[in-house]
Design a protein around this motif. Sequence first.
Motif, PDB file in Angstrom:
ATOM      1  N   ALA A   1    -111.042  -9.263 -32.814  1.00 21.56           N
ATOM      2  CA  ALA A   1    -110.325 -10.430 -32.322  1.00 21.56           C
ATOM      3  C   ALA A   1    -109.539 -10.054 -31.075  1.00 21.56           C
ATOM      4  O   ALA A   1    -108.621  -9.259 -31.127  1.00 21.56           O
ATOM      5  N   VAL A   2    -109.950 -10.624 -29.952  1.00 19.13           N
ATOM      6  CA  VAL A   2    -109.175 -10.447 -28.736  1.00 19.13           C
ATOM      7  C   VAL A   2    -108.156 -11.560 -28.714  1.00 19.13           C
ATOM      8  O   VAL A   2    -108.482 -12.718 -28.931  1.00 19.13           O
ATOM      9  N   ARG A   3    -106.883 -11.207 -28.501  1.00 19.85           N
ATOM     10  CA  ARG A   3    -105.832 -12.215 -28.657  1.00 19.85           C
ATOM     11  C   ARG A   3    -105.677 -13.128 -27.451  1.00 19.85           C
ATOM     12  O   ARG A   3    -105.506 -14.321 -27.585  1.00 19.85           O
ATOM     13  N   SER A   4    -105.700 -12.523 -26.269  1.00 26.73           N
ATOM     14  CA  SER A   4    -105.360 -13.337 -25.107  1.00 26.73           C
ATOM     15  C   SER A   4    -106.569 -14.095 -24.575  1.00 26.73           C
ATOM     16  O   SER A   4    -107.661 -13.538 -24.437  1.00 26.73           O
ATOM     17  N   PRO A   5    -106.399 -15.386 -24.290  1.00 26.75           N
ATOM     18  CA  PRO A   5    -107.508 -16.153 -23.699  1.00 26.75           C
ATOM     19  C   PRO A   5    -107.996 -15.519 -22.397  1.00 26.75           C
ATOM     20  O   PRO A   5    -109.193 -15.487 -22.130  1.00 26.75           O
ATOM     21  N   LEU A   6    -107.067 -14.993 -21.596  1.00 26.81           N
ATOM     22  CA  LEU A   6    -107.475 -14.365 -20.339  1.00 26.81           C
ATOM     23  C   LEU A   6    -108.382 -13.170 -20.613  1.00 26.81           C
ATOM     24  O   LEU A   6    -109.405 -12.979 -19.952  1.00 26.81           O
ATOM     25  N   ALA A   7    -107.997 -12.352 -21.613  1.00 26.45           N
ATOM     26  CA  ALA A   7    -108.818 -11.196 -21.952  1.00 26.45           C
ATOM     27  C   ALA A   7    -110.172 -11.652 -22.472  1.00 26.45           C
ATOM     28  O   ALA A   7    -111.209 -11.052 -22.175  1.00 26.45           O
ATOM     29  N   GLN A   8    -110.165 -12.741 -23.212  1.00 30.36           N
ATOM     30  CA  GLN A   8    -111.420 -13.277 -23.739  1.00 30.36           C
ATOM     31  C   GLN A   8    -112.334 -13.725 -22.591  1.00 30.36           C
ATOM     32  O   GLN A   8    -113.530 -13.501 -22.624  1.00 30.36           O
ATOM     33  N   CYS A   9    -111.747 -14.340 -21.569  1.00 34.98           N
ATOM     34  CA  CYS A   9    -112.530 -14.749 -20.398  1.00 34.98           C
ATOM     35  C   CYS A   9    -113.158 -13.530 -19.739  1.00 34.98           C
ATOM     36  O   CYS A   9    -114.326 -13.542 -19.338  1.00 34.98           O
ATOM     37  N   LEU A  10    -112.353 -12.462 -19.618  1.00 37.08           N
ATOM     38  CA  LEU A  10    -112.868 -11.228 -19.026  1.00 37.08           C
ATOM     39  C   LEU A  10    -114.053 -10.713 -19.823  1.00 37.08           C
ATOM     40  O   LEU A  10    -115.086 -10.339 -19.275  1.00 37.08           O
ATOM     41  N   LEU A  11    -113.870 -10.718 -21.137  1.00 31.27           N
ATOM     42  CA  LEU A  11    -114.905 -10.201 -22.020  1.00 31.27           C
ATOM     43  C   LEU A  11    -116.204 -10.989 -21.833  1.00 31.27           C
ATOM     44  O   LEU A  11    -117.299 -10.419 -21.829  1.00 31.27           O
ATOM     45  N   ILE A  12    -116.059 -12.295 -21.630  1.00 32.15           N
ATOM     46  CA  ILE A  12    -117.249 -13.126 -21.394  1.00 32.15           C
ATOM     47  C   ILE A  12    -117.917 -12.708 -20.092  1.00 32.15           C
ATOM     48  O   ILE A  12    -119.133 -12.568 -20.005  1.00 32.15           O
TER      49      ILE A  12
ATOM     50  N   ALA B   1    -100.475 -10.154 -25.501  1.00 35.06           N
ATOM     51  CA  ALA B   1    -101.666 -10.775 -24.934  1.00 35.06           C
ATOM     52  C   ALA B   1    -101.974 -10.270 -23.527  1.00 35.06           C
ATOM     53  O   ALA B   1    -103.085  -9.851 -23.232  1.00 35.06           O
ATOM     54  N   LEU B   2    -100.967 -10.288 -22.657  1.00 28.89           N
ATOM     55  CA  LEU B   2    -101.234  -9.936 -21.274  1.00 28.89           C
ATOM     56  C   LEU B   2    -101.547  -8.452 -21.113  1.00 28.89           C
ATOM     57  O   LEU B   2    -102.341  -8.069 -20.268  1.00 28.89           O
ATOM     58  N   VAL B   3    -100.916  -7.609 -21.952  1.00 29.01           N
ATOM     59  CA  VAL B   3    -101.212  -6.176 -21.878  1.00 29.01           C
ATOM     60  C   VAL B   3    -102.682  -5.946 -22.204  1.00 29.01           C
ATOM     61  O   VAL B   3    -103.387  -5.194 -21.524  1.00 29.01           O
ATOM     62  N   GLN B   4    -103.146  -6.633 -23.219  1.00 30.89           N
ATOM     63  CA  GLN B   4    -104.540  -6.500 -23.605  1.00 30.89           C
ATOM     64  C   GLN B   4    -105.463  -6.906 -22.450  1.00 30.89           C
ATOM     65  O   GLN B   4    -106.438  -6.230 -22.131  1.00 30.89           O
ATOM     66  N   PHE B   5    -105.101  -7.991 -21.795  1.00 32.87           N
ATOM     67  CA  PHE B   5    -105.870  -8.477 -20.653  1.00 32.87           C
ATOM     68  C   PHE B   5    -105.902  -7.438 -19.525  1.00 32.87           C
ATOM     69  O   PHE B   5    -106.968  -7.071 -19.023  1.00 32.87           O
ATOM     70  N   HIS B   6    -104.733  -6.926 -19.162  1.00 32.08           N
ATOM     71  CA  HIS B   6    -104.682  -5.959 -18.060  1.00 32.08           C
ATOM     72  C   HIS B   6    -105.396  -4.659 -18.428  1.00 32.08           C
ATOM     73  O   HIS B   6    -106.093  -4.071 -17.604  1.00 32.08           O
TER      74      HIS B   6
END
Lengths: 886, 176
Positions: A224-235, A192-197
């Motif tokens: 499907a983006v797994r990490s909520p943090l990455a999803q926030c970024l995407l938004i 998850a965090l790797v995807q976010f970073h």
Amino acid sequence: MAQPLVKKDDDHDDELEYSPFMGIEKGAVLQEARVFNDPQLDPRKCSQVITKLLYLLNQGESFTKVEATEVFFSVTKLFQSKDTGLRRMVYLIIKELSPSADEVIIVTSSLMKDMNSKIDMYRANAIRVLCRIIDGTLLTQIERYLKQAIVDKNPVVSSAALVSGLHMLKTNPEIVKRWSNEVQEAVQSRAALVQFHALALLHQIRQNDRLAVSKLVGTLTRGAVRSPLAQCLLIRYTSQIIRDMGNHSQSGERPFYDFLESCLRHKAEMVILEAARAITELDGVTSRELTPAITVLQLFLSSPKPVLRFAAVRTLNKVAMTHPMAVTNCNIDMESLISDQNRSIATLAITTLLKTGNESSVERLMKQITNFMSDIADEFKIVVVEAIRSLCLKFPLKYRSLMNFLSNILREEGGFEYKRAIVDSIVTIIRDIPDAKENGLLHLCEFIEDCEFTYLSTQILHFLGIEGPNTSDPSKYIRYIYNRVHLENATVRAAAVCTLAKFGFMVEALKPRITVLLKRCIYDSDDEVRDRATLFLSVLANDGLVDTDKDSKEFLFGSLEAPLVNLETSLKNYEPSEEAFDVDSVPKEVKSQPLADKKSKGKKPTGLGAPPPAPVSGFDAYERLLSSIPEFASFGKLFKSSPPVELTEAETEYSVNVVKHIFESHIVFQYNCTNTVPEQLLERVNVIVDASEAEEFSELSSKPLNSLPYDSPGQAFVAFEKPEGVSAVGKFSNTLTFIVKEVDQNTGEAEDDGVEDEYQLEDLEVVASDYMVNVGVSNFRNAWENMDPENELVDEYGLGPRESLAEAVKAVIETLGMQSCEGTETVASNARSHTCLLSGLYIGNVKVLVKAQFGMDSTKEIVMKLAVRADDPSVSDAIHAIVSCG
Amino acid sequence: ELPPKVKNILLLDSEGKRVAAKYYTDDWPTNTAKQAFERTVFTKTQKTNARTEVEVIALENNIIVYKFVQDLHFFVTGGEEENELILASVLEGLFDAVNLLLRGNVDKREALDNLDLIFLCFDEIIDGGIVLETDANVIAAKAGINSADPNAPLSEQTISQAFATAREHFARSLLK
């Protein structure tokens, strides 16, 4: 030196507070750091010393350059140890010491070795440390390893490399940009965090390439983006794309809206919040788009988690500013938050309710707030008071209950800032809502009967002196004012004496009674009070000490021309002698304030408490300033002053803005000049105005500025004559002329000889709205019906295609320069028609009311029906002329 | 910049004194400014009950989420535009990781006795303002270099044991 504490055992109840760092001292710890140089390293001992060093740094202790270098060098020896715990601490302290470039060399090889270690923890941390301390040249050497690390199978290593990439993008963008293939691969990571970073870095690498960003976001919003943090970024990226696209596709669905909307159903609350916020912040968001976001936020309002409630109410509070109607559904939930334990939440709820409330709910709301006010801190109360002030200006008809509320809380306990906010609000309401004046003044009178703040008492007395005499029954205030003379300290007594004198001067009928009262004051125990009383008695008796009525008026109501600071300095420098102190000798230029002072002035106080700001602004201050200049004194009453208009670009040598002062048959341009060149002193600063494109104006006089030192603003004036009562318009071109003198930076003295020079300023226009003062009316419908319908002038105008009705309404209000009434400046989103009510005072003191009805067809073409009523039919004509020519 | 940013992490005691703090921005350039900020944050939140749920306050254009346990006050600060739930997840990650590392005995004394672990914990949560990890188990494992963690190296003895003994000695040696 402090003796380290007594040895203690594990006695928790001991009074002396326990800390392993008690009595710790930098010098001693630096000595201890010598253990790093021991041939036989003791990892545990070394770790402890590093912790002590970190503790010192963390407590704000700083190491000198020499000390830091010494510690750094000995720390590098610790790489010999194989102890992982110690290594971890070594990484930490290197980052804290932030070694200089030449020192970095010493550790790079050790760190590069760790970067390729089999131990994941070493690899991850070595990357983070290295990237924190190296420069571009070294970076190219390790680039290869970093690229590998990005796609390392261990997520910790991968994240370390990606986050380091994010930091280094600022200093070495061209290198980091070469890693985009690896980063792209990391975006697909299962961690998850790797995807976010990875997503954060990839976006940053490509941020200038809109197409690439759009493609990236497009792909990811489908997958499907797994990490909520990455999803926030995407938004966040999505909303940026929507913003960049603007309103290119006006018809139909907003692209990506579906994605945002789907995120409202995400399982992570942070994603839901992010999406809801993104939707509420969309440009020109429609009510249909808003609804699902408001619905999830409404659910958050009743969450047991304070952070969720806070997040929701904070967002809804913002929405309420632009779309009050959309938030009204939440009013019931919002009302229950008034009693929330968390006062930030309660205050936000209250202020939201004040914004969304309609005229009919004001009373009920005020009742609830009354219960709430007693148990919140002053700072929150101030926010509420400010919200109530704007509510009152929005619903002038409700001034009675709002004013009552303010006067009630004014009587309760509270600190100075809070009381001042209330008094300021009452003053603003009195100024803007004429009907509220008498009632408001009485509230203020009652307040000073029992006011513990000398400052507020004197300010209110001053305000009473100006407003009181013009009321229907000035005599009723006298008792309150005279009570002050009996009951207060000398400062307040002296202020009360001044106020009495103003009543006596302005209201002929009261003069004999005031004279009697003032006579009693000449036996006051304080000399200032006695002096003032004696002086005013003489003025009132008109016994020859002061020549004419006009002088007395000037004396009573005018203000000191020179800044108080200058007067103080002059008085201090004055040496008692035969020659009396001459007030005219006090310099009138405002000295520039010290820098620190300027900073603290970021938020300007308003209302009563506002101190006279350095370059004067505000109508009263302008009025005083202009009437103090002999050349302009004969122009009569100042009608209007415009906000300053910049005539220079930002950051030029000389910065100039202009204020247009409109009089009945004159106009004065006030040029506020600032010299931003420390090496220069400007003298005889004048503005040459070419009015060839403003035919109806003729130049009358100008008042140059004698001296303009660095960073100490000054004003030059040019006055024009124009036909009386006519709203003459035109364009003026301006040239700044001056003599420039070099200033010696060491002595601060200017050379004797100067050079003449000039500086071209931008053109200035006088437009029709300059002749309009935006004065509100408390009851538009009454005011409208009281005006003669015979003088009504109606016409229709096409406004062309516009983005929205709101934009058209705003443009019309701006062009006319009038005050919108009863909140009609806000247009409901999606509305197809709208009526805006405006009022104002036109030059010649002619009251003008405007009903502007707007309509929009399917092609966004906007039409306006403009109905104008004015006491003078020619003014109605003029208003239409503004619209048809504007 | 778009990625969420943390401005600082604070760990204060019950009198508002700094136990550990890490700042990631220049908003508070001097130690005096930092202390003044900590004082304000402490006094404004002191009387609230943040022992069961994460609490939140808006202060000086910042959003601060906080949680208290015993005589320790944990704070995470972000800008006013920041998503407070992200800040809360950072705070919870920190709070739970410290709880794991101190084996449930979270108070000022334990924190000071294991300050190295607290520092490592900060280091594993945020890197230069960017969220590095929010999962308390992962953070605790990395900071504690716990042998249970597959990422931890295998050395001559189990590191966690070594650390346990080191901790006991640590406190006393600092008292000397």
